[in-house]
Design a protein around this motif. Sequence first.
Motif, PDB file in Angstrom:
ATOM      1  N   TYR A 144      -3.203   1.498 -10.515  1.00  0.00           N
ATOM      2  CA  TYR A 144      -4.300   0.734  -9.918  1.00  0.00           C
ATOM      3  C   TYR A 144      -4.681  -0.458 -10.797  1.00  0.00           C
ATOM      4  O   TYR A 144      -4.954  -1.554 -10.300  1.00  0.00           O
ATOM      5  N   ARG A 189       0.838  -1.208   0.000  1.00  0.00           N
ATOM      6  CA  ARG A 189       0.000   0.000   0.000  1.00  0.00           C
ATOM      7  C   ARG A 189       0.869   1.252   0.000  1.00  0.00           C
ATOM      8  O   ARG A 189       0.574   2.228  -0.711  1.00  0.00           O
ATOM      9  N   ARG A 223     -10.019   3.205  -4.589  1.00  0.00           N
ATOM     10  CA  ARG A 223      -9.212   4.344  -5.050  1.00  0.00           C
ATOM     11  C   ARG A 223      -9.346   4.528  -6.564  1.00  0.00           C
ATOM     12  O   ARG A 223      -9.337   5.661  -7.063  1.00  0.00           O
ATOM     13  N   TRP A 269      -9.358  -1.961  -1.271  1.00  0.00           N
ATOM     14  CA  TRP A 269      -8.679  -0.656  -1.138  1.00  0.00           C
ATOM     15  C   TRP A 269      -8.286  -0.120  -2.510  1.00  0.00           C
ATOM     16  O   TRP A 269      -8.517   1.061  -2.819  1.00  0.00           O
ATOM     17  N   THR A 279       1.440   6.615  -6.891  1.00  0.00           N
ATOM     18  CA  THR A 279       0.261   7.346  -7.371  1.00  0.00           C
ATOM     19  C   THR A 279       0.218   8.785  -6.874  1.00  0.00           C
ATOM     20  O   THR A 279      -0.807   9.453  -7.001  1.00  0.00           O
ATOM     21  N   ASP A 324     -12.589   6.284  -7.207  1.00  0.00           N
ATOM     22  CA  ASP A 324     -12.487   7.700  -6.816  1.00  0.00           C
ATOM     23  C   ASP A 324     -11.905   8.553  -7.941  1.00  0.00           C
ATOM     24  O   ASP A 324     -12.178   9.766  -8.011  1.00  0.00           O
ATOM     25  N   GLN A 325     -11.105   7.942  -8.811  1.00  0.00           N
ATOM     26  CA  GLN A 325     -10.477   8.708  -9.890  1.00  0.00           C
ATOM     27  C   GLN A 325     -11.502   9.258 -10.886  1.00  0.00           C
ATOM     28  O   GLN A 325     -11.245  10.256 -11.553  1.00  0.00           O
TER      29      GLN A 325
END
Length: 476
Positions: A154, A137, A184, A180, A144, A187-188
Amino acid sequence: QKTEKMSMHPQPEPVSVLAHLVKEEPKPTGLEIAILHIEEDNGGDLDTYPTNAFAKVGVHLGINGSDLPRLARDFQREYKSLRSLFKAEDYCMLDHTEEGADLYRENLRPLITRIRDATTCLLLVCPDNSTAWADRRRVVLNLTADENHAVGIYKEELTFINLLFTQHSKAPSSWAYRKWIFGRLIDQFSKPHGVIDTEHQWTELFERIKEEVRVCISVAEHFPKNYYSWTHRNFVSRLAYQTWSTNVLNAGTGASNSGSHLLFNFLEDEVNRIEPWLMNHVSDHSAAHYGAEVLGLLLTFGLRDDGYTGDTSLPAQEWGLSLIGNILASSRTAFEHFQFHEVIWIWRRLCGCLFLKIIDGKLRQGAVTKVSSSYSRAAAQEFTKNEVIDLTENFNKQLELSKSCFTEDEKRLARKHSAAYSLWIFRQIVLCQCKDVIGDLSEAQGHVHKLISAMHDDETIVHNIRVYLPALTKSL
């Protein structure tokens, strides 16, 4: 200075060989740990380690099971030698300004690449190493930091986990990491303005969501009764709904019209997949519970005052009652062949519970138009007739008519599940708060009394149902 010292430390050969095979085109999509039979010219496994510890044919990657203990030790040693240094450098980055941190991060690129390779190799043989996933992570967060590369990173991570799942499909830490990463990635789609405001963006988002569902289906097919796969699929469906809901809150309903159509179609497709799946996987409890979760999500979405119910002209709550009524009617055909499988009864029970929640108004959100009393009363009475009266009246007759089809053990299980369902669903109807909608229950009550009387002398009924009988009798 630490980074320079690290770059002088050569990468161990087992790590470099496996990392190269994972990155090499065509990238592997299948992993298998087995005894590899490789012809050797010079003889002796130790002389050829680690070259002959791996084999790649097309998109299939193999790891020699005989070398697994030695590989695990080498991978663990490499990972531990890098971990303390990486953690220290990661903390040092906090002392820099944003511009300085970017430069510092660029200088750390060789170390970041090395630890990413080390965790790749280690996790392919030890998939539940939570510490390695935590460091991975940190690697992803560093890679990123530049938003321009985030989506690509990702997607690479999801591809890596796809490979890992072909051998290790029930490792909890790997599924947690996938949640996770996928969160993410989703969310992009709302960056940089915090909203999804074009049809193209919504289409891309749901294509990515459908791809994730396809991965879950593939894992569940190849590794049956996979709780983690179904849990992740539930996470994906809820994330789709939450993304749409958040977008409506931030941008207004008008900005999410395209998203409404796509979300409705996605949830409806997911609901429609459950019954065929249960017909082919009659012991998959996770599938039945996921079906209820996604059906509840579809109903919650349709019953919102800003929701969407497809191309129907029915009011929202009438649409919801009709939807569950059709599912229950369709599920009855499954009992012709699977009466003795508990999962089919659980699916029916969960659907019935959602039906009664609509009657009670427990799924409403916002100022939804009230369902007409005539429609709801007719639907509730039909539900009681189908799920209590007809079931208790005809079930034993159907079992007797199908003597040649079922064994005595199968008929015993069918009677047990039928009795448990009938008593439970009638109890839920009695507890329903909308008494004016439910109407007269005297006929159903008479059938339940007969069932209770018959059950007292039936040795096939399990103890917990017998304990439940006095409470139900008292409530009547």
